[in-house]
Design an enzyme around this catalytic site. Structure first.
Site, PDB file in Angstrom:
ATOM      1  N   TYR A   1      42.698  39.815  37.154  1.00 21.70           N
ATOM      2  CA  TYR A   1      42.962  40.821  36.130  1.00 21.70           C
ATOM      3  C   TYR A   1      43.363  42.066  36.914  1.00 21.70           C
ATOM      4  CZ  TYR A   1      39.616  37.887  33.481  1.00 21.70           C
ATOM      5  OH  TYR A   1      38.936  36.854  32.900  1.00 21.70           O
TER       6      TYR A   1
ATOM      7  N   CYS B   1      40.693  44.827  37.285  1.00 20.66           N
ATOM      8  CA  CYS B   1      39.373  44.444  37.805  1.00 20.66           C
ATOM      9  C   CYS B   1      39.184  45.039  39.199  1.00 20.66           C
ATOM     10  CB  CYS B   1      39.280  42.920  37.860  1.00 20.66           C
ATOM     11  SG  CYS B   1      38.008  42.271  38.956  1.00 20.66           S
TER      12      CYS B   1
ATOM     13  N   PHE C   1      37.194  44.188  41.612  1.00 19.76           N
ATOM     14  CA  PHE C   1      37.071  43.167  42.650  1.00 19.76           C
ATOM     15  C   PHE C   1      38.442  42.603  43.028  1.00 19.76           C
ATOM     16  CE2 PHE C   1      32.933  43.091  40.437  1.00 19.76           C
ATOM     17  CZ  PHE C   1      32.102  43.372  41.512  1.00 19.76           C
ATOM     18  N   CYS C   2      39.305  42.437  42.027  1.00 17.18           N
ATOM     19  CA  CYS C   2      40.676  41.980  42.305  1.00 17.18           C
ATOM     20  C   CYS C   2      41.453  43.052  43.054  1.00 17.18           C
ATOM     21  CB  CYS C   2      41.387  41.634  40.993  1.00 17.18           C
ATOM     22  SG  CYS C   2      40.584  40.321  40.036  1.00 17.18           S
TER      23      CYS C   2
END
Length: 282
Positions: free
Chosen positions: A14, A17, A19-20
């Site tokens: 995503y 996001c 973390f992404c």
């Protein structure tokens, strides 16, 4: 430096996001080309091939296909692969086995106990970390980004109904939603996340004004970098720099980001990070 085409990467993500965003910052800084598959956050059919149902997921092919899960595992494994020529990527990934644990809420999750370690031999370790304190510092702040900083994002970007709506407008615009999905996600999601952010505020014991926690956190980071280093990694970012930058970057364009830039000392470091990543991408 890897020969062209030696490492083929596909990132399932995503865009908004944190973390992404961490993984993209790492890949971009290291000049690694990769394809992006934006996952529909409602149906998630793009990752139906995977029993692991979160993002980011990185599919990597360096002679044989390997699936990497968890942002910090992805970063540690790929960094190890770039440095060490002794092991295949498949073998390196096996050094990060998932362990099933149960959260305080009774939910089963997978954790990776050694995910902040690079799996290097003694000679490689000395080359990357001339003194052990450098390694310890990097691991400490990578963990801090995952365990604390990332949990300040949602309470800040969904702090008020107006901010929640602006955040979901951005999420829908940048994400992969159908027209009807996008409409409902924007308005119903904004309402839902406004209330979820209040629960997160309580869970993580945040102050009444969650901005203060954000300001304190980023100033703590700036203090740790210090006045005599461009980055925590010295003249170039290390994995902690990339993790913190990746997490904070998802707030760009939102009120929380603008407030952070005005009320903390983060901007000089942040602009330096922008610059090195842009140069690496170019």
């Amino acid at each position: 430096q890897l020969p062209a085409g030696n490492l083929q990467l596909t990132l399932y993500q995503y865009k908004t996001c944190p973390f992404c965003s961490k993984v993209r910052a790492f890949l971009d800084y290291h000049g690694l080309p990769y394809e992006i598959v934006e996952v529909n956050p409602i149906m998630r059919k793009e990752i139906k091939f995977s029993s692991y149902r979160k993002v980011p997921i990185l599919l990597a092919n360096a002679g044989s296909p390997v699936q990497l899960n968890d942002s910090s595992v992805i970063i540690s494994a790929i960094k190890t692969y770039l440095i060490s020529k002794r092991n295949s990527l498949e073998e390196i990934v096996s050094f990060y086995p998932p362990m099933k644990t149960v959260t305080d809420q009774g939910k089963e999750v997978f954790e990776y106990g050694n995910k902040y370690w690079l799996m290097l031999d003694e000679k490689e370790t000395k080359r990357v970390y001339p003194v052990n304190e450098v390694r310890v510092e990097e691991m400490k702040w990578r963990k801090w980004a995952d365990d604390w900083l990332v949990h300040l994002i949602s309470p800040n970007v969904y702090r008020t109904p107006r901010e929640a709506l602006a955040s979901f407008d951005y999420i829908v615009r940048e994400g992969k939603f159908g027209t009807v999905e996008g409409f409902f996600a924007k308005y119903m999601g904004a309402v839902a996340m406004f209330f979820v952010s209040k629960r997160l505020k309580k869970r993580h014991h945040l102050q009444d004004d969650v901005r203060e926690d954000l300001y304190e956190a980023v100033n703590e980071w700036v203090k740790a970098v210090g006045k005599h280093r461009l980055f925590m990694g010295g003249n170039q970012p290390n994995l902690a720099d990339l993790a913190v930058y990746g997490v904070l970057r998802v707030m760009e364009g939102l009120e929380a980001f603008d407030d952070m830039m005005v009320h903390t000392k983060i901007e000089p470091w942040y602009r330096r990070m922008e610059g090195v990543i842009q140069r690496a991408e170019a």
